[in-house]
Design a protein around this motif. Structure first.
Motif, PDB file in Angstrom:
ATOM      1  N   PHE A   1      27.340  14.385 -24.337  1.00  0.00           N
ATOM      2  CA  PHE A   1      27.317  14.674 -25.862  1.00  0.00           C
ATOM      3  C   PHE A   1      26.261  13.856 -26.415  1.00  0.00           C
ATOM      4  N   ASN A   2      25.986  12.620 -26.089  1.00  0.00           N
ATOM      5  CA  ASN A   2      25.098  11.836 -26.793  1.00  0.00           C
ATOM      6  C   ASN A   2      23.611  12.369 -26.272  1.00  0.00           C
ATOM      7  N   LEU A   3      23.486  13.070 -25.036  1.00  0.00           N
ATOM      8  CA  LEU A   3      22.301  13.712 -24.602  1.00  0.00           C
ATOM      9  C   LEU A   3      21.893  14.629 -25.364  1.00  0.00           C
ATOM     10  N   ILE A   4      22.619  15.606 -25.813  1.00  0.00           N
ATOM     11  CA  ILE A   4      22.593  16.783 -26.428  1.00  0.00           C
ATOM     12  C   ILE A   4      22.415  16.750 -27.883  1.00  0.00           C
ATOM     13  N   VAL A   5      23.277  15.866 -28.549  1.00  0.00           N
ATOM     14  CA  VAL A   5      23.059  15.805 -29.925  1.00  0.00           C
ATOM     15  C   VAL A   5      21.979  14.664 -30.255  1.00  0.00           C
ATOM     16  N   GLY A   6      20.866  15.123 -30.379  1.00  0.00           N
ATOM     17  CA  GLY A   6      19.780  14.234 -30.660  1.00  0.00           C
ATOM     18  C   GLY A   6      19.195  14.378 -31.963  1.00  0.00           C
ATOM     19  N   ALA A   7      18.256  13.767 -32.072  1.00  0.00           N
ATOM     20  CA  ALA A   7      17.344  13.913 -33.558  1.00  0.00           C
ATOM     21  C   ALA A   7      16.989  15.136 -33.788  1.00  0.00           C
TER      22      ALA A   7
ATOM     23  N   ALA B   1      16.402  18.945 -37.776  1.00  0.00           N
ATOM     24  CA  ALA B   1      15.715  20.294 -38.278  1.00  0.00           C
ATOM     25  C   ALA B   1      16.432  21.347 -38.439  1.00  0.00           C
ATOM     26  N   LEU B   2      17.663  21.440 -37.896  1.00  0.00           N
ATOM     27  CA  LEU B   2      18.564  22.527 -37.958  1.00  0.00           C
ATOM     28  C   LEU B   2      19.119  23.056 -39.394  1.00  0.00           C
ATOM     29  N   PRO B   3      19.534  22.204 -40.296  1.00  0.00           N
ATOM     30  CA  PRO B   3      20.120  22.784 -41.485  1.00  0.00           C
ATOM     31  C   PRO B   3      19.185  23.442 -42.179  1.00  0.00           C
ATOM     32  N   GLN B   4      17.991  22.888 -42.657  1.00  0.00           N
ATOM     33  CA  GLN B   4      17.090  23.878 -43.453  1.00  0.00           C
ATOM     34  C   GLN B   4      16.620  25.326 -42.541  1.00  0.00           C
ATOM     35  N   ALA B   5      16.357  25.242 -41.210  1.00  0.00           N
ATOM     36  CA  ALA B   5      16.285  26.473 -40.887  1.00  0.00           C
ATOM     37  C   ALA B   5      17.324  27.639 -40.925  1.00  0.00           C
ATOM     38  N   PHE B   6      18.655  26.723 -40.564  1.00  0.00           N
ATOM     39  CA  PHE B   6      19.912  27.379 -40.932  1.00  0.00           C
ATOM     40  C   PHE B   6      20.062  28.100 -42.259  1.00  0.00           C
ATOM     41  N   ASN B   7      19.695  27.210 -43.368  1.00  0.00           N
ATOM     42  CA  ASN B   7      19.857  27.641 -44.557  1.00  0.00           C
ATOM     43  C   ASN B   7      18.925  28.838 -45.001  1.00  0.00           C
TER      44      ASN B   7
ATOM     45  N   LEU C   1      14.442  29.640 -36.695  1.00  0.00           N
ATOM     46  CA  LEU C   1      15.573  29.073 -36.375  1.00  0.00           C
ATOM     47  C   LEU C   1      16.048  29.240 -34.775  1.00  0.00           C
ATOM     48  N   PHE C   2      15.646  30.136 -34.274  1.00  0.00           N
ATOM     49  CA  PHE C   2      15.768  30.093 -32.745  1.00  0.00           C
ATOM     50  C   PHE C   2      15.137  28.766 -31.989  1.00  0.00           C
ATOM     51  N   GLY C   3      13.790  28.694 -32.387  1.00  0.00           N
ATOM     52  CA  GLY C   3      13.126  27.448 -31.835  1.00  0.00           C
ATOM     53  C   GLY C   3      13.758  26.253 -32.125  1.00  0.00           C
ATOM     54  N   VAL C   4      14.107  25.752 -33.334  1.00  0.00           N
ATOM     55  CA  VAL C   4      15.162  24.665 -33.731  1.00  0.00           C
ATOM     56  C   VAL C   4      16.235  24.690 -33.059  1.00  0.00           C
ATOM     57  N   SER C   5      17.008  25.887 -32.903  1.00  0.00           N
ATOM     58  CA  SER C   5      18.261  25.775 -32.275  1.00  0.00           C
ATOM     59  C   SER C   5      18.274  25.396 -30.580  1.00  0.00           C
ATOM     60  N   VAL C   6      17.335  26.102 -30.044  1.00  0.00           N
ATOM     61  CA  VAL C   6      16.958  26.034 -28.668  1.00  0.00           C
ATOM     62  C   VAL C   6      16.903  24.316 -28.377  1.00  0.00           C
ATOM     63  N   TYR C   7      16.102  23.831 -29.335  1.00  0.00           N
ATOM     64  CA  TYR C   7      15.747  22.142 -29.456  1.00  0.00           C
ATOM     65  C   TYR C   7      17.049  21.547 -29.348  1.00  0.00           C
ATOM     66  N   SER C   8      18.113  22.103 -30.210  1.00  0.00           N
ATOM     67  CA  SER C   8      19.101  21.403 -30.484  1.00  0.00           C
ATOM     68  C   SER C   8      20.297  21.151 -29.450  1.00  0.00           C
ATOM     69  N   PHE C   9      20.285  22.124 -28.491  1.00  0.00           N
ATOM     70  CA  PHE C   9      21.116  22.089 -27.333  1.00  0.00           C
ATOM     71  C   PHE C   9      20.463  21.904 -25.982  1.00  0.00           C
ATOM     72  N   MET C  10      19.479  20.896 -26.018  1.00  0.00           N
ATOM     73  CA  MET C  10      18.431  20.647 -24.917  1.00  0.00           C
ATOM     74  C   MET C  10      19.210  19.512 -24.213  1.00  0.00           C
TER      75      MET C  10
ATOM     76  N   VAL D   1       8.868  21.099 -34.065  1.00  0.00           N
ATOM     77  CA  VAL D   1      10.321  21.559 -33.241  1.00  0.00           C
ATOM     78  C   VAL D   1      10.269  22.808 -32.984  1.00  0.00           C
ATOM     79  N   SER D   2       9.954  24.040 -33.457  1.00  0.00           N
ATOM     80  CA  SER D   2       9.985  25.337 -33.212  1.00  0.00           C
ATOM     81  C   SER D   2       9.266  25.681 -32.078  1.00  0.00           C
ATOM     82  N   ILE D   3       7.923  25.150 -32.122  1.00  0.00           N
ATOM     83  CA  ILE D   3       6.973  25.507 -30.994  1.00  0.00           C
ATOM     84  C   ILE D   3       7.734  24.792 -29.926  1.00  0.00           C
ATOM     85  N   THR D   4       7.872  23.562 -29.956  1.00  0.00           N
ATOM     86  CA  THR D   4       8.227  23.113 -28.792  1.00  0.00           C
ATOM     87  C   THR D   4       9.504  23.528 -28.170  1.00  0.00           C
ATOM     88  N   GLY D   5      10.649  23.965 -29.029  1.00  0.00           N
ATOM     89  CA  GLY D   5      11.649  24.408 -28.443  1.00  0.00           C
ATOM     90  C   GLY D   5      11.449  25.908 -28.029  1.00  0.00           C
TER      91      GLY D   5
END
Length: 573
Positions: free
Chosen positions: A26-32, A36-42, A330-339, A496-500
């Protein structure tokens, strides 16, 4: 909480229980990156964001299960290959005079090495991993006995069986690089190391921007607020339910310095303080895990709570339903969030029992998905898209707030600095070691060695770099690109988007799916069949094609997004 690791030497890996493993994953997945997800989601809208986040979570879980299956396959492949070699050796030795000992001790199963790969030059040690980059470490089992082979039962046609569940037990840690080396052809190994190096470099770039940007925002806004207030010229807007400084002071900071200049100063301080750790060896400790976990949980619960408080105070927004133009972002940010895939081997291997590993993994992904929904839903109803910062934790910091709220705001604004400062050295050391592996792989090629005027590398030899190159050049190579990127741009959402979306897609989808595909093929080719007790029902070729197809679609979307909708200049301040 090491249940079986007590009393072992420092070189041995301890174990921990399933609940601890749940917390670590859990700690590994939920990172910093989730900041960046809320703004892209909004910007993407409620309906589109909700559906896409669910699909990405499911795809990420499937590919994570592939990593665990490959870990079991790698353990079994090494054991069975070694056993086959010993059978051949004993068959050949049985034709020698009868004074040959009928029982011998296997060096790879000795009490000194457990069941891990031997790093020594013992002639009897057999490993199918080429010598240019071996990075596996074992879990010592004190109950394991010496292996005995009775040559009277050996026949030349005897083959190791793949039906034993014990062969697939995950008690030796195989990192993604080790599994790639074991199952991929050499060109695939090179592509793997290239992909993981690009991803880690992007990761470090995001970290190098977030930390100094967060400090810059706090320092400059606090200075501007109290400086302007003391002079009676405070210009702070609260109209239309918004809380923001006017454009007059958007770039103001200390006299003679604007925010971007202050950012450069803090970037230099960050690199000078954290960068030197890249030149040494570091490893995560349980104390660090526990500390960062507490800080992380506290920060995210505060963000969710303060967002609901803001909604209750009448500061609310009416989010849109869907905007397909920002879907790739949004996809790029979301992918990064589940890494989590690149670090799963280090988390799963020390577990005392892997019986319910897929249930634990599924529970982690499910709870994290719900947690993300709480975070983004509270955010999109509390803030308008144009009011949200690329770094969500900065939205809760306003120097004009009451003191109790200001304390929380400062903590949230500086929260990424605490956690990322602890993670940056670990990621940079990982990048450094992967760069070494990639270089060793390239230099082991006969064609390249010929161009350099070197003899072909012998099978049992590995490349050793001079001290200056090993301890100085590679750390500099690991640090330089992130520093240059952090200096050139502060657009966290784009980074974040490009990296993800590019190397992140490779690490999260392409590598796990192709690894399990090659593992099936190589196992069947070597041993005739593949019966892995850790096989996931989702490892059927149909699911592999779906995961790879999804990875291809995501890359195409990101390319179209960059081509058709160039990013606008924005700063996280």
């Amino acid at each position: 909480m090491a249940e079986k690791g007590e009393g072992r030497s420092e070189k041995k890996m301890g174990t921990y229980s399933s609940p601890i493993a749940f917390a670590y994953i859990f700690n590994l997945i939920v990172g910093a990156g989730v900041l960046a997800l809320p703004q892209a989601f909004n910007k993407a809208g409620l309906a589109l964001g909700t559906i896409l986040l669910l699909i990405l979570c499911a795809m990420s879980y499937i590919s994570a299960s592939y990593v665990i299956e490959c870990m079991a396959a790698a353990n079994a492949y090494e054991r069975m290959s070694k056993r086959r070699e010993r059978v051949k050796d004993m068959t050949a030795q049985s034709r020698k005079p009868l004074n040959y000992s009928l029982k011998r001790r296997s060096p790879s199963l000795s009490k000194d090495n457990g069941d891990s790969l031997s790093h020594s030059s013992t002639e009897e040690s057999v490993s199918t991993i080429p010598p240019y980059c071996v990075d596996v470490s074992g879990v010592y089992d004190p109950d394991k006995k010496e292996e005995q082979v009775n040559i009277t039962e050996v026949t030349p046609l005897m083959q190791p069986s793949s039906d034993s569940d014990e062969d697939f037990e995950i008690d030796t840690k195989y990192e993604l690089g080790s599994m790639a080396t074991l199952f991929y052809p050499k060109v695939g190994v090179a592509l793997y190391y290239l992909c993981i190096c690009l991803y880690l470099c992007g990761d470090l770039s995001v970290y190098a921007v977030i930390a100094p940007a967060s400090v810059t925002r706090v320092v400059c806004d606090m200075y501007s607020h109290y400086h302007n207030t003391s002079n009676g010229t405070r210009d702070y807007e609260t109209e239309n339910g918004t809380d923001a400084y006017s454009d007059t002071y958007s770039d103001a900071c200390f006299p003679g310095l604007n925010k971007i200049e202050i950012y450069y100063i803090f970037l230099l301080v960050f690199i000078l303080c954290i960068g030197p750790f890249t030149f040494f060896n570091m490893s995560k400790t349980k104390l660090m895990q526990i500390t960062t976990t507490i800080l992380r949980y506290l920060a995210f619960m505060l963000m969710i709570s303060l967002a609901f408080v803001r909604i209750g105070q009448g500061h609310h927004s009416s989010p849109k339903t869907a905007d397909f133009k920002v879907l790739p972002n949004l996809f790029g940010v979301s992918v990064y969030s589940f890494m989590c895939h690149h670090s799963l081997p280090g988390m799963v291997t020390p577990m005392s029992s892997k019986k319910y590993i897929y249930r634990i993994l599924f529970s982690d992904f499910t709870i994290i998905l719900v947690f993300y929904y709480l975070l983004v839903f509270s955010g999109v109803f509390a803030f308008r898209p144009e009011d949200m910062k690329p770094l969500y934790s900065l939205d809760f910091f306003n120097p004009g707030d009451p003191y109790w709220k200001l304390v929380f705001g400062i903590y949230l604004a500086l929260f990424p600095v605490f956690t990322l400062s602890a993670s940056f050295p670990i990621i940079s050391v990982t990048l450094r070691e992967n760069l070494k592996c990639l270089m060793k792989l390239l230099l082991s090629e006969p064609q390249i060695r010929g161009l350099l005027g070197k003899e072909p590398l012998e099978a049992d030899k590995s490349i050793k770099f001079p001290f200056v190159i090993d301890r100085f050049l590679f750390p500099v190579l690991a640090l330089t690109p992130p520093i240059v990127i952090a200096y050139a741009t502060q657009q966290i959402d784009i980074l974040v988007s490009i990296t993800g979306s590019f190397p992140g897609v490779g690490v999260q989808y392409v590598i796990p799916a192709t690894l399990v595909l090659f593992a099936h093929y190589k196992f069947k080719k070597s041993f005739g069949k593949y019966k892995n007790p850790y096989s996931t029902p989702l490892s059927h070729v149909v699911f592999m094609v779906i995961v790879l197809g999804w990875a291809g679609i995501s890359v195409v979307m990101m390319v179209l997004d960059l081509a058709l909708f160039p990013p606008k200049t924005s700063e996280p301040f």
